[in-house]
Write a protein that holds these residues in place. Sequence first.
Motif, PDB file in Angstrom:
ATOM      1  N   THR A  56      56.595  26.059  30.941  1.00 12.98           N
ATOM      2  CA  THR A  56      57.581  25.414  31.812  1.00 12.98           C
ATOM      3  C   THR A  56      58.405  26.444  32.588  1.00 12.98           C
ATOM      4  O   THR A  56      58.860  26.154  33.695  1.00 12.98           O
ATOM      5  N   LEU A  57      58.586  27.635  32.020  1.00  6.97           N
ATOM      6  CA  LEU A  57      59.291  28.690  32.764  1.00  6.97           C
ATOM      7  C   LEU A  57      58.473  29.138  33.970  1.00  6.97           C
ATOM      8  O   LEU A  57      59.009  29.283  35.079  1.00  6.97           O
ATOM      9  N   ILE A  58      57.185  29.360  33.773  1.00  4.19           N
ATOM     10  CA  ILE A  58      56.305  29.739  34.884  1.00  4.19           C
ATOM     11  C   ILE A  58      56.315  28.648  35.950  1.00  4.19           C
ATOM     12  O   ILE A  58      56.380  28.929  37.159  1.00  4.19           O
ATOM     13  N   ALA A  59      56.259  27.389  35.501  1.00  4.63           N
ATOM     14  CA  ALA A  59      56.268  26.268  36.443  1.00  4.63           C
ATOM     15  C   ALA A  59      57.587  26.193  37.199  1.00  4.63           C
ATOM     16  O   ALA A  59      57.608  25.908  38.405  1.00  4.63           O
ATOM     17  N   THR A  60      58.695  26.447  36.513  1.00  5.76           N
ATOM     18  CA  THR A  60      60.006  26.448  37.179  1.00  5.76           C
ATOM     19  C   THR A  60      60.046  27.477  38.301  1.00  5.76           C
ATOM     20  O   THR A  60      60.490  27.192  39.419  1.00  5.76           O
ATOM     21  N   TYR A  61      59.559  28.681  37.996  1.00  2.00           N
ATOM     22  CA  TYR A  61      59.529  29.748  39.005  1.00  2.00           C
ATOM     23  C   TYR A  61      58.699  29.328  40.223  1.00  2.00           C
ATOM     24  O   TYR A  61      59.141  29.459  41.373  1.00  2.00           O
ATOM     25  N   HIS A  62      57.514  28.796  39.963  1.00  2.00           N
ATOM     26  CA  HIS A  62      56.647  28.434  41.086  1.00  2.00           C
ATOM     27  C   HIS A  62      57.192  27.250  41.870  1.00  2.00           C
ATOM     28  O   HIS A  62      57.005  27.174  43.086  1.00  2.00           O
ATOM     29  N   TYR A  63      57.881  26.331  41.196  1.00  2.75           N
ATOM     30  CA  TYR A  63      58.491  25.218  41.927  1.00  2.75           C
ATOM     31  C   TYR A  63      59.643  25.698  42.809  1.00  2.75           C
ATOM     32  O   TYR A  63      59.872  25.147  43.895  1.00  2.75           O
ATOM     33  N   PHE A  64      60.362  26.707  42.366  1.00  5.86           N
ATOM     34  CA  PHE A  64      61.372  27.317  43.237  1.00  5.86           C
ATOM     35  C   PHE A  64      60.713  27.886  44.482  1.00  5.86           C
ATOM     36  O   PHE A  64      61.203  27.701  45.609  1.00  5.86           O
ATOM     37  N   ARG A  65      59.580  28.584  44.302  1.00  2.00           N
ATOM     38  CA  ARG A  65      58.893  29.185  45.439  1.00  2.00           C
ATOM     39  C   ARG A  65      58.328  28.121  46.381  1.00  2.00           C
ATOM     40  O   ARG A  65      58.421  28.245  47.613  1.00  2.00           O
ATOM     41  N   ILE A  66      57.739  27.068  45.816  1.00  2.00           N
ATOM     42  CA  ILE A  66      57.211  25.983  46.648  1.00  2.00           C
ATOM     43  C   ILE A  66      58.343  25.293  47.400  1.00  2.00           C
ATOM     44  O   ILE A  66      58.232  25.000  48.604  1.00  2.00           O
ATOM     45  N   PHE A  67      59.442  25.022  46.704  1.00  2.00           N
ATOM     46  CA  PHE A  67      60.600  24.365  47.313  1.00  2.00           C
ATOM     47  C   PHE A  67      61.145  25.191  48.484  1.00  2.00           C
ATOM     48  O   PHE A  67      61.385  24.657  49.578  1.00  2.00           O
TER      49      PHE A  67
END
Length: 262
Positions: A56-67
Amino acid sequence: MAPLAQDWTYAEWSAVYNALSFGIAGMGSATIFFWLQLPNVTKNYRTALTITGIVTLIATYHYFRIFNSWVAAFNVGLGVNGAYEVTVSGTPFNDAYRYVDWLLTVPLLLVELILVMKLPAKETVCLAWTLGIASAVMVALGYPGEIQDDLSVRWFWWACAMVPFVYVVGTLVVGLGAATAKQPEGVVDLVSAARYLTVVSWLTYPFVYIVKNIGLAGSTATMYEQIGYSAADVTAKAVFGVLIWAIANAKSRLEEEGKLRA
């Protein structure tokens, strides 16, 4: 990556904006919860719960980048008629972050499930490697079609990715059935729920993938694609992670009560 369509409405843009924001909030809060719970489970299940938080940490980081990439790709402001208007800024929207995320997290999702089941060491290693490699190959095969507009090419890579997909899903549904039945009373249902939640959430991805293959195009197709992937990600990672924690917590309690061999 293909250029974004030009025909965006504020409602469509805002729907994707909110879906990506929801992904950040869901994944980020789940990470905090999982790691705060580490002291509350026995050492046998801390690795599985740690991996859950890493996913979930990796996903959080990538969702920040996508956002951030999504916001940068558009200009949003009041139009002459007093309503919000959305225009493409010319900055590319980098959706490849999703595939980088999946390449890292999808194998780990399967590993955390295998670890929390506490199977024999040889079986654990074998399943972790075979399912991990198969899921990574699945993601790698899906990406070439995702960035193409040619329908024949998209269908080809979709079909290729479905081969390892069917293998992984088949293993979850059938291959782990006997191992699930051997889980202690009170845990069997949780393990079954984790397996089937993975299958159900994963089935979302190939259907979202073919949104552009079945006639939808432009901003509408992209909107459904982004919202669909975001919903599937939160379910497959954050909600699935809660089940992993519940299994680890239940087994830890049984160990402490002497009802389960440590």
